[in-house]
Design a protein around this motif. Structure first.
Motif, PDB file in Angstrom:
ATOM      1  N   ARG A  71     -23.292 -24.234  -1.946  1.00  0.00           N
ATOM      2  CA  ARG A  71     -22.850 -25.623  -2.062  1.00  0.00           C
ATOM      3  C   ARG A  71     -21.873 -25.954  -0.945  1.00  0.00           C
ATOM      4  O   ARG A  71     -21.125 -25.093  -0.475  1.00  0.00           O
ATOM      5  N   PRO A  72     -21.843 -27.224  -0.504  1.00  0.00           N
ATOM      6  CA  PRO A  72     -20.895 -27.609   0.543  1.00  0.00           C
ATOM      7  C   PRO A  72     -19.451 -27.510   0.060  1.00  0.00           C
ATOM      8  O   PRO A  72     -19.153 -27.659  -1.131  1.00  0.00           O
ATOM      9  N   LEU A  73     -18.558 -27.283   1.002  1.00  0.00           N
ATOM     10  CA  LEU A  73     -17.128 -27.246   0.740  1.00  0.00           C
ATOM     11  C   LEU A  73     -16.425 -28.202   1.685  1.00  0.00           C
ATOM     12  O   LEU A  73     -16.801 -28.328   2.858  1.00  0.00           O
ATOM     13  N   ARG A  74     -15.413 -28.874   1.189  1.00  0.00           N
ATOM     14  CA  ARG A  74     -14.537 -29.689   2.019  1.00  0.00           C
ATOM     15  C   ARG A  74     -13.278 -28.877   2.272  1.00  0.00           C
ATOM     16  O   ARG A  74     -12.588 -28.483   1.327  1.00  0.00           O
ATOM     17  N   CYS A  75     -12.984 -28.600   3.531  1.00  0.00           N
ATOM     18  CA  CYS A  75     -11.818 -27.804   3.891  1.00  0.00           C
ATOM     19  C   CYS A  75     -10.764 -28.707   4.521  1.00  0.00           C
ATOM     20  O   CYS A  75     -10.969 -29.276   5.599  1.00  0.00           O
ATOM     21  N   GLY A  76      -9.666 -28.881   3.829  1.00  0.00           N
ATOM     22  CA  GLY A  76      -8.563 -29.720   4.262  1.00  0.00           C
ATOM     23  C   GLY A  76      -7.547 -29.768   3.142  1.00  0.00           C
ATOM     24  O   GLY A  76      -7.916 -29.702   1.965  1.00  0.00           O
ATOM     25  N   VAL A  77      -6.278 -29.873   3.473  1.00  0.00           N
ATOM     26  CA  VAL A  77      -5.231 -29.871   2.461  1.00  0.00           C
ATOM     27  C   VAL A  77      -5.123 -31.247   1.823  1.00  0.00           C
ATOM     28  O   VAL A  77      -4.896 -32.237   2.521  1.00  0.00           O
ATOM     29  N   PRO A  78      -5.298 -31.351   0.487  1.00  0.00           N
ATOM     30  CA  PRO A  78      -5.222 -32.650  -0.178  1.00  0.00           C
ATOM     31  C   PRO A  78      -3.873 -33.321   0.032  1.00  0.00           C
ATOM     32  O   PRO A  78      -2.822 -32.667   0.021  1.00  0.00           O
ATOM     33  N   SER A  79      -3.910 -34.632   0.208  1.00  0.00           N
ATOM     34  CA  SER A  79      -2.689 -35.407   0.403  1.00  0.00           C
ATOM     35  C   SER A  79      -2.221 -35.976  -0.924  1.00  0.00           C
ATOM     36  O   SER A  79      -3.019 -36.267  -1.812  1.00  0.00           O
ATOM     37  N   ALA A  80      -0.915 -36.134  -1.074  1.00  0.00           N
ATOM     38  CA  ALA A  80      -0.368 -36.765  -2.272  1.00  0.00           C
ATOM     39  C   ALA A  80      -0.775 -38.231  -2.351  1.00  0.00           C
ATOM     40  O   ALA A  80      -0.826 -38.814  -3.431  1.00  0.00           O
ATOM     41  N   ASP A  81      -1.079 -38.822  -1.216  1.00  0.00           N
ATOM     42  CA  ASP A  81      -1.562 -40.198  -1.137  1.00  0.00           C
ATOM     43  C   ASP A  81      -3.084 -40.155  -1.096  1.00  0.00           C
ATOM     44  O   ASP A  81      -3.676 -39.687  -0.118  1.00  0.00           O
ATOM     45  N   SER A  82      -3.741 -40.625  -2.159  1.00  0.00           N
ATOM     46  CA  SER A  82      -5.194 -40.520  -2.239  1.00  0.00           C
ATOM     47  C   SER A  82      -5.901 -41.271  -1.114  1.00  0.00           C
ATOM     48  O   SER A  82      -7.060 -41.004  -0.819  1.00  0.00           O
ATOM     49  N   ALA A  83      -5.207 -42.217  -0.483  1.00  0.00           N
ATOM     50  CA  ALA A  83      -5.809 -42.982   0.609  1.00  0.00           C
ATOM     51  C   ALA A  83      -5.659 -42.273   1.956  1.00  0.00           C
ATOM     52  O   ALA A  83      -6.277 -42.663   2.938  1.00  0.00           O
ATOM     53  N   ALA A  84      -4.813 -41.260   1.997  1.00  0.00           N
ATOM     54  CA  ALA A  84      -4.544 -40.573   3.260  1.00  0.00           C
ATOM     55  C   ALA A  84      -5.603 -39.509   3.522  1.00  0.00           C
ATOM     56  O   ALA A  84      -6.238 -38.987   2.603  1.00  0.00           O
ATOM     57  N   ALA A  85      -5.777 -39.173   4.785  1.00  0.00           N
ATOM     58  CA  ALA A  85      -6.729 -38.131   5.158  1.00  0.00           C
ATOM     59  C   ALA A  85      -6.200 -36.764   4.748  1.00  0.00           C
ATOM     60  O   ALA A  85      -4.985 -36.547   4.652  1.00  0.00           O
ATOM     61  N   ASP A  86      -7.121 -35.840   4.505  1.00  0.00           N
ATOM     62  CA  ASP A  86      -6.718 -34.471   4.213  1.00  0.00           C
ATOM     63  C   ASP A  86      -6.012 -33.881   5.428  1.00  0.00           C
ATOM     64  O   ASP A  86      -6.320 -34.212   6.582  1.00  0.00           O
ATOM     65  N   GLY A  87      -5.077 -32.967   5.172  1.00  0.00           N
ATOM     66  CA  GLY A  87      -4.321 -32.337   6.241  1.00  0.00           C
ATOM     67  C   GLY A  87      -4.981 -31.065   6.742  1.00  0.00           C
ATOM     68  O   GLY A  87      -5.958 -30.574   6.169  1.00  0.00           O
ATOM     69  N   PRO A  88      -4.437 -30.487   7.812  1.00  0.00           N
ATOM     70  CA  PRO A  88      -5.015 -29.277   8.402  1.00  0.00           C
ATOM     71  C   PRO A  88      -4.635 -28.028   7.625  1.00  0.00           C
ATOM     72  O   PRO A  88      -3.675 -28.008   6.859  1.00  0.00           O
ATOM     73  N   GLY A  89      -5.407 -26.975   7.850  1.00  0.00           N
ATOM     74  CA  GLY A  89      -4.983 -25.648   7.442  1.00  0.00           C
ATOM     75  C   GLY A  89      -3.879 -25.190   8.369  1.00  0.00           C
ATOM     76  O   GLY A  89      -3.237 -26.010   9.033  1.00  0.00           O
ATOM     77  N   GLN A  90      -3.666 -23.877   8.464  1.00  0.00           N
ATOM     78  CA  GLN A  90      -2.599 -23.417   9.325  1.00  0.00           C
ATOM     79  C   GLN A  90      -2.887 -22.051   9.899  1.00  0.00           C
ATOM     80  O   GLN A  90      -3.421 -21.161   9.229  1.00  0.00           O
ATOM     81  N   VAL A  91      -2.557 -21.921  11.184  1.00  0.00           N
ATOM     82  CA  VAL A  91      -2.471 -20.619  11.838  1.00  0.00           C
ATOM     83  C   VAL A  91      -0.996 -20.300  11.984  1.00  0.00           C
ATOM     84  O   VAL A  91      -0.211 -21.140  12.442  1.00  0.00           O
ATOM     85  N   THR A  92      -0.607 -19.119  11.573  1.00  0.00           N
ATOM     86  CA  THR A  92       0.794 -18.724  11.636  1.00  0.00           C
ATOM     87  C   THR A  92       0.861 -17.202  11.604  1.00  0.00           C
ATOM     88  O   THR A  92      -0.162 -16.520  11.736  1.00  0.00           O
ATOM     89  N   GLU A  93       2.043 -16.664  11.426  1.00  0.00           N
ATOM     90  CA  GLU A  93       2.207 -15.216  11.368  1.00  0.00           C
ATOM     91  C   GLU A  93       1.556 -14.658  10.102  1.00  0.00           C
ATOM     92  O   GLU A  93       1.567 -15.291   9.045  1.00  0.00           O
ATOM     93  N   ALA A  94       1.010 -13.465  10.203  1.00  0.00           N
ATOM     94  CA  ALA A  94       0.270 -12.865   9.092  1.00  0.00           C
ATOM     95  C   ALA A  94       1.112 -12.755   7.832  1.00  0.00           C
ATOM     96  O   ALA A  94       0.619 -12.997   6.722  1.00  0.00           O
ATOM     97  N   GLU A  95       2.385 -12.415   7.956  1.00  0.00           N
ATOM     98  CA  GLU A  95       3.216 -12.253   6.768  1.00  0.00           C
ATOM     99  C   GLU A  95       3.432 -13.573   6.046  1.00  0.00           C
ATOM    100  O   GLU A  95       3.514 -13.613   4.815  1.00  0.00           O
ATOM    101  N   VAL A  96       3.513 -14.673   6.804  1.00  0.00           N
ATOM    102  CA  VAL A  96       3.674 -15.987   6.170  1.00  0.00           C
ATOM    103  C   VAL A  96       2.446 -16.308   5.331  1.00  0.00           C
ATOM    104  O   VAL A  96       2.554 -16.797   4.197  1.00  0.00           O
ATOM    105  N   VAL A  97       1.252 -16.040   5.860  1.00  0.00           N
ATOM    106  CA  VAL A  97       0.020 -16.303   5.116  1.00  0.00           C
ATOM    107  C   VAL A  97      -0.055 -15.406   3.882  1.00  0.00           C
ATOM    108  O   VAL A  97      -0.402 -15.865   2.786  1.00  0.00           O
TER     109      VAL A  97
END
Length: 234
Positions: A71-97
């Motif tokens: 099944r398809p997946l939508r990848c993006g961080v949901p916004s608290a504002d339903s009218a706003a676009a989904d946000g990005p994921g994140q690349v960061t240090e391994a320990e933070v993830v």
């Protein structure tokens, strides 16, 4: 059955025209309980995230993301504002993830923040790449161990940004994207400029929030890590 993890409180919210975050059965008979927010699955292998080895002091991190499901997946961080676009994921240090994934395992998620146990209420988080409260370190003492953990991860992420170890992964030019069944997409994350001009030796990781685009909707966070063996010098 995959173990379900947690992240923030709030009513079901409609995202990206067709996608809805949905909770479970109402807990009317459990004192202090509610049906806000959603549980997020953290141990699913439905999506495979790869992070390519990077050269020393690289200005970007690259990788791929594959939907192994049907099944398809939508990848993006949901916004608290339903009218706003989904946000990005994140690349960061391994320990933070790693620490962020652990936090999702034990907290309920709602766009904009997390539900903190023991009457702490909703602590606003912003989005996946700002997964911690926007208040100061006092939050930890006010909200107990969960609040303290959020503050620690937030501070780690701030330090990673200063070091030039963070970036938003995009597929093409899209920070939020649909991943069809069986599809593999390449992503690129341009890294923030470091305060010192030298990023040093560090291990990158990528984290994505994805959810089904058709019922039944399930919510996931997926992570991938740079191999521990560093790339050879050219």
């Amino acid at each position: 059955m995959s173990t379900r993890t947690a992240a923030l409180a709030g009513a079901a919210v409609t995202f990206a025209a067709t996608t809805v975050l949905t909770g479970g059965v109402a807990s009317a008979y459990i004192p202090g309980a509610d049906n806000d927010g959603v549980v997020v699955i953290t141990d699913s292998d439905l999506v495979q995230v790869a992070v390519n080895p990077k050269a020393p002091n690289a200005v970007q991190v690259t990788g791929s993301i594959t939907n192994t499901g049907d099944r398809p997946l939508r990848c993006g961080v949901p916004s608290a504002d339903s009218a706003a676009a989904d946000g990005p994921g994140q690349v960061t240090e391994a320990e933070v993830v790693t620490r962020s994934m652990d936090f999702y395992r034990t907290h309920v998620f709602e766009p904009g923040g997390f539900v903190v146990p023991m009457g702490g209420g909703v602590v606003m988080a912003g989005s996946l790449y700002n997964v911690l409260p926007t208040t100061g370190s006092l939050t930890g003492s006010l909200l107990g161990d969960s609040g303290a953990e959020m503050v620690q991860i937030r501070d780690m992420q701030k330090n990673a940004r200063v070091a030039g170890h963070t970036g938003d992964p995009v597929v093409g030019t899209a920070a939020a994207f649909t991943l069809n069944a069986g599809q593999t997409s390449n992503w690129t994350a341009n890294l923030a400029a470091p305060a010192t001009g030298d990023r040093g030796d560090w291990r990158a990781a990528a984290m994505f929030f994805c959810r089904h685009t058709t019922a039944p909707v399930e919510n996931f966070v997926f992570a991938g890590y740079e191999p521990t063996t560093p790339p050879e010098e050219p």
